[in-house]
Design a protein around this motif. Structure first.
Motif, PDB file in Angstrom:
ATOM      1  N   LEU A 260      49.064  -2.751 -88.653  1.00  0.00           N
ATOM      2  CA  LEU A 260      49.497  -2.229 -87.350  1.00  0.00           C
ATOM      3  C   LEU A 260      48.550  -2.659 -86.238  1.00  0.00           C
ATOM      4  N   ASP A 261      47.276  -2.853 -86.561  1.00  0.00           N
ATOM      5  CA  ASP A 261      46.289  -3.299 -85.576  1.00  0.00           C
ATOM      6  C   ASP A 261      46.699  -4.642 -84.970  1.00  0.00           C
ATOM      7  N   ALA A 262      47.293  -5.499 -85.778  1.00  0.00           N
ATOM      8  CA  ALA A 262      47.921  -6.746 -85.312  1.00  0.00           C
ATOM      9  C   ALA A 262      46.978  -7.675 -84.559  1.00  0.00           C
ATOM     10  N   ASP A 263      45.699  -7.684 -84.924  1.00  0.00           N
ATOM     11  CA  ASP A 263      44.765  -8.588 -84.257  1.00  0.00           C
ATOM     12  C   ASP A 263      45.073 -10.047 -84.583  1.00  0.00           C
ATOM     13  N   GLU A 264      45.517 -10.306 -85.797  1.00  0.00           N
ATOM     14  CA  GLU A 264      45.763 -11.687 -86.216  1.00  0.00           C
ATOM     15  C   GLU A 264      47.241 -12.039 -86.229  1.00  0.00           C
ATOM     16  N   THR A 265      48.083 -11.088 -86.636  1.00  0.00           N
ATOM     17  CA  THR A 265      49.520 -11.367 -86.735  1.00  0.00           C
ATOM     18  C   THR A 265      50.300 -10.371 -85.889  1.00  0.00           C
ATOM     19  N   PRO A 266      50.953 -10.816 -84.807  1.00  0.00           N
ATOM     20  CA  PRO A 266      51.728  -9.903 -83.957  1.00  0.00           C
ATOM     21  C   PRO A 266      52.845  -9.225 -84.752  1.00  0.00           C
ATOM     22  N   LEU A 267      53.121  -7.977 -84.382  1.00  0.00           N
ATOM     23  CA  LEU A 267      54.186  -7.226 -85.048  1.00  0.00           C
ATOM     24  C   LEU A 267      55.550  -7.703 -84.570  1.00  0.00           C
ATOM     25  N   ILE A 268      56.516  -7.691 -85.489  1.00  0.00           N
ATOM     26  CA  ILE A 268      57.901  -8.077 -85.182  1.00  0.00           C
ATOM     27  C   ILE A 268      58.811  -6.970 -85.683  1.00  0.00           C
ATOM     28  N   SER A 270      62.624  -4.933 -86.441  1.00  0.00           N
ATOM     29  CA  SER A 270      63.730  -5.223 -87.362  1.00  0.00           C
ATOM     30  C   SER A 270      64.735  -6.211 -86.789  1.00  0.00           C
ATOM     31  N   HIS A 271      64.727  -6.368 -85.454  1.00  0.00           N
ATOM     32  CA  HIS A 271      65.675  -7.276 -84.797  1.00  0.00           C
ATOM     33  C   HIS A 271      65.040  -8.618 -84.452  1.00  0.00           C
ATOM     34  N   GLY A 272      63.813  -8.841 -84.922  1.00  0.00           N
ATOM     35  CA  GLY A 272      63.164 -10.115 -84.668  1.00  0.00           C
ATOM     36  C   GLY A 272      62.405 -10.201 -83.362  1.00  0.00           C
ATOM     37  N   LYS A 273      62.279  -9.081 -82.650  1.00  0.00           N
ATOM     38  CA  LYS A 273      61.545  -9.084 -81.386  1.00  0.00           C
ATOM     39  C   LYS A 273      60.056  -8.927 -81.646  1.00  0.00           C
ATOM     40  N   LYS A 274      59.268  -9.804 -81.009  1.00  0.00           N
ATOM     41  CA  LYS A 274      57.815  -9.750 -81.175  1.00  0.00           C
ATOM     42  C   LYS A 274      57.190  -8.859 -80.109  1.00  0.00           C
ATOM     43  N   MET A 275      56.142  -8.161 -80.459  1.00  0.00           N
ATOM     44  CA  MET A 275      55.453  -7.283 -79.517  1.00  0.00           C
ATOM     45  C   MET A 275      54.978  -8.091 -78.308  1.00  0.00           C
ATOM     46  N   GLU A 276      55.065  -7.473 -77.112  1.00  0.00           N
ATOM     47  CA  GLU A 276      54.681  -8.158 -75.891  1.00  0.00           C
ATOM     48  C   GLU A 276      53.169  -8.273 -75.754  1.00  0.00           C
ATOM     49  N   ARG A 277      52.460  -7.286 -76.264  1.00  0.00           N
ATOM     50  CA  ARG A 277      50.994  -7.332 -76.244  1.00  0.00           C
ATOM     51  C   ARG A 277      50.475  -6.432 -77.358  1.00  0.00           C
ATOM     52  N   ASP A 278      49.251  -6.669 -77.767  1.00  0.00           N
ATOM     53  CA  ASP A 278      48.637  -5.852 -78.811  1.00  0.00           C
ATOM     54  C   ASP A 278      48.197  -4.530 -78.190  1.00  0.00           C
ATOM     55  N   ILE A 279      48.750  -3.416 -78.667  1.00  0.00           N
ATOM     56  CA  ILE A 279      48.407  -2.116 -78.082  1.00  0.00           C
ATOM     57  C   ILE A 279      47.745  -1.182 -79.086  1.00  0.00           C
ATOM     58  N   VAL A 280      47.461  -1.677 -80.312  1.00  0.00           N
ATOM     59  CA  VAL A 280      46.923  -0.818 -81.366  1.00  0.00           C
ATOM     60  C   VAL A 280      45.495  -1.231 -81.713  1.00  0.00           C
ATOM     61  N   GLN A 281      44.625  -0.237 -81.823  1.00  0.00           N
ATOM     62  CA  GLN A 281      43.271  -0.450 -82.315  1.00  0.00           C
ATOM     63  C   GLN A 281      43.033   0.509 -83.481  1.00  0.00           C
ATOM     64  N   PHE A 282      42.657  -0.033 -84.638  1.00  0.00           N
ATOM     65  CA  PHE A 282      42.359   0.802 -85.804  1.00  0.00           C
ATOM     66  C   PHE A 282      40.859   0.877 -86.029  1.00  0.00           C
ATOM     67  N   VAL A 283      40.348   2.100 -86.241  1.00  0.00           N
ATOM     68  CA  VAL A 283      38.920   2.313 -86.470  1.00  0.00           C
ATOM     69  C   VAL A 283      38.743   3.170 -87.726  1.00  0.00           C
ATOM     70  N   PRO A 284      38.164   2.623 -88.799  1.00  0.00           N
ATOM     71  CA  PRO A 284      37.849   3.444 -89.987  1.00  0.00           C
ATOM     72  C   PRO A 284      36.613   4.297 -89.683  1.00  0.00           C
ATOM     73  N   PHE A 285      36.799   5.584 -89.543  1.00  0.00           N
ATOM     74  CA  PHE A 285      35.743   6.457 -89.020  1.00  0.00           C
ATOM     75  C   PHE A 285      34.470   6.441 -89.868  1.00  0.00           C
ATOM     76  N   ASN A 286      34.611   6.464 -91.177  1.00  0.00           N
ATOM     77  CA  ASN A 286      33.429   6.529 -92.041  1.00  0.00           C
ATOM     78  C   ASN A 286      32.493   5.327 -91.870  1.00  0.00           C
ATOM     79  N   GLU A 287      33.044   4.204 -91.458  1.00  0.00           N
ATOM     80  CA  GLU A 287      32.224   2.996 -91.313  1.00  0.00           C
ATOM     81  C   GLU A 287      31.364   3.017 -90.052  1.00  0.00           C
TER      82      GLU A 287
END
Length: 308
Positions: A260-268, A270-287
């Motif tokens: 979901l973070d999509a830093d390397e591969t943009p999300l697409i 079910s209809h084949g539409k690609k995300m307009e911009r990366d809006i998700v940041q994932f942070v593993p808290f324990n790290e």
């Protein structure tokens, strides 16, 4: 510089100034070059009275053009009156472990905070700094309320709480009146955030003002059961004034969160539409939980670029 056809250009002088000084004083004196960079050529002049004059630059026209919105910085957005709202969402699914068991991520007592409480305090103190009014809508998902499972419910009747202390209190009160359940679904809470971001977007278009930008915080232990529906929602939201920060609690499998973070591969979707911009940041808290500076950096790493 004094440019020569031979290519042996000569440094006439140099100056440092500010925009304010340029606007006030259209004549910019040049200081002589250092001995190492100077030549035998003397570019100083004398006036009719024989007084020594140093070279200067005469500013005839000065035009100041503001940066377009796409090039404005995060802090310029705030200085220009942009409003940021923090939206908090907490995972109450049974995969966290029943709250009365010591190995549960929701377990806490008078001497110890639960893993979620620690994360709420640490993350909330960082993100809340940018919230415009210090009031936050707080939602839960995956809990059994009465005789049904709710995948999106406000922790307090008023929906909003005041300050990070208010988030912590609402969290504790909710744990005492619900049962953890499941499955873990993100699409419902995303739908609620998208509604708020859509309203903000339309209000900005109608008034010509800067958009009220939403930072959606999701605290979760990891694996979700509606990955494609969640991707569809994120792709839809990628055109709205919304950023999503997912904080992983515990040590579960966070593979899907990295997708979901999509830093390397943009999300697409079910209809084949690609995300307009990366809006998700994932942070593993324990790290990063033991390093406040790193936690802050990770949480805020992508929001400025997403916002502007």
């Amino acid at each position: 510089w004094s440019f020569r056809r031979s290519g042996s250009h000569v440094l006439v002088g140099q100056a440092e100034t500010t925009l304010e000084n340029l606007q006030a004083k259209p004549l910019l004196p040049l200081t002589s070059p250092t001995p190492a960079s100077s030549t035998t050529t003397n570019h100083s002049k004398h006036n009719q009275q024989g007084q020594h004059q140093h070279p200067a630059i005469q500013i005839d026209t000065l035009t100041v053009e503001p940066k377009p919105p796409s090039e404005q910085t995060f802090f310029q957005y705030l200085q220009d009156g942009g409003q940021i709202s923090l939206n908090v969402n907490i995972d109450f699914t049974s995969s966290n472990g029943e709250q009365w068991k010591r190995n549960s991520l929701h377990y806490g007592d008078s001497q110890h905070l639960s893993a979620y409480q620690v994360a709420i305090r640490a993350v909330g103190d960082i993100l809340s700094y940018y919230d415009s009014d210090q009031r936050y809508p707080v939602y839960g998902f995956g809990a059994m309320i009465g005789d049904r499972v709710s995948h999106c419910f406000p922790l307090v009747p008023e929906v909003e709480v005041e300050g990070v202390d208010g988030i912590c209190q609402a969290y504790r009160d909710t744990l005492s009146r619900i049962r953890l359940s499941g499955p873990t679904l993100f699409s419902h809470i995303l739908g609620e955030a998208i509604k708020a971001a859509t309203v903000a977007h339309h209000q900005a278009l109608a008034t010509g003002r800067l958009e009220n930008y939403t930072i959606m915080l999701i605290l979760t232990d990891g694996v979700i059961s509606d990955t494609q529906d969640t991707i569809n929602q994120i792709v839809h939201a990628s055109s709205l004034p919304l950023s999503i920060v997912i904080v992983g609690i515990g040590n579960a499998d966070f593979t899907t969160m990295n997708v979901l973070d999509a830093d390397e591969t943009p999300l697409i979707d079910s209809h084949g539409k690609k995300m307009e911009r990366d809006i998700v940041q994932f942070v593993p808290f324990n790290e990063v939980s033991n390093n406040p500076d790193k936690l802050s950096k990770e949480l805020l790493a992508e929001i400025p670029d997403q916002l502007v």
